[in-house]
Design a protein around this motif. Structure first.
Motif, short mmCIF file in Angstrom:
data_model
loop_
_atom_site.label_atom_id
_atom_site.label_comp_id
_atom_site.label_asym_id
_atom_site.label_seq_id
_atom_site.Cartn_x
_atom_site.Cartn_y
_atom_site.Cartn_z
N ILE A 29 -3.72 8.13 5.93
CA ILE A 29 -3.81 8.12 4.47
C ILE A 29 -3.57 6.70 4.01
CG2 ILE A 29 -2.74 8.93 2.33
CD1 ILE A 29 -2.01 11.49 3.83
N GLU A 30 -4.44 6.23 3.14
CA GLU A 30 -4.30 4.86 2.65
C GLU A 30 -3.26 4.82 1.53
OE1 GLU A 30 -7.06 1.29 0.85
OE2 GLU A 30 -8.01 3.08 1.68
N LEU A 31 -2.11 4.23 1.84
CA LEU A 31 -1.05 4.12 0.84
C LEU A 31 -1.31 2.93 -0.07
CD1 LEU A 31 2.13 4.88 2.95
CD2 LEU A 31 1.01 6.37 1.30
N LYS A 46 5.44 4.35 -3.41
CA LYS A 46 4.18 4.57 -2.72
C LYS A 46 3.44 5.80 -3.23
CE LYS A 46 4.57 1.26 0.32
NZ LYS A 46 3.68 0.13 0.37
N HIS A 54 -0.89 7.55 -2.70
CA HIS A 54 -2.11 7.34 -1.94
C HIS A 54 -3.32 7.56 -2.82
CE1 HIS A 54 -3.27 11.57 -1.23
NE2 HIS A 54 -2.00 11.81 -1.09
N LYS A 55 -4.41 6.92 -2.44
CA LYS A 55 -5.64 7.03 -3.22
C LYS A 55 -6.12 8.47 -3.16
CE LYS A 55 -7.08 2.28 -2.74
NZ LYS A 55 -8.12 1.35 -2.29
#
Length: 53
Positions: free
Chosen positions: A10-12, A24, A26-27
């Motif tokens: 997962i892109e944080l 934080k 995520h997208k």
């Protein structure tokens, strides 16, 4: 060989949640006009970045 599926990370993002303010998120897709949507990893709320100038 076994069927082990690779998980995509997962892109944080360094976006602070306006509801609980963890550092934080995520997208989580995009809304109209291509504006990035985010989802908080702590409270699961979704939100967009608002540029206040």
């Amino acid at each position: 060989m076994g069927s082990i599926e690779e998980e995509t990370p997962i892109e944080l993002a360094d976006m602070h949640c306006p509801f609980c303010d963890p550092p934080k998120s995520h997208k989580h897709g995009r809304i109209s006009h291509g504006i990035q949507r985010f989802k908080c990893v702590q409270c699961n709320h979704t939100f967009v970045e608002i540029d206040v100038s």
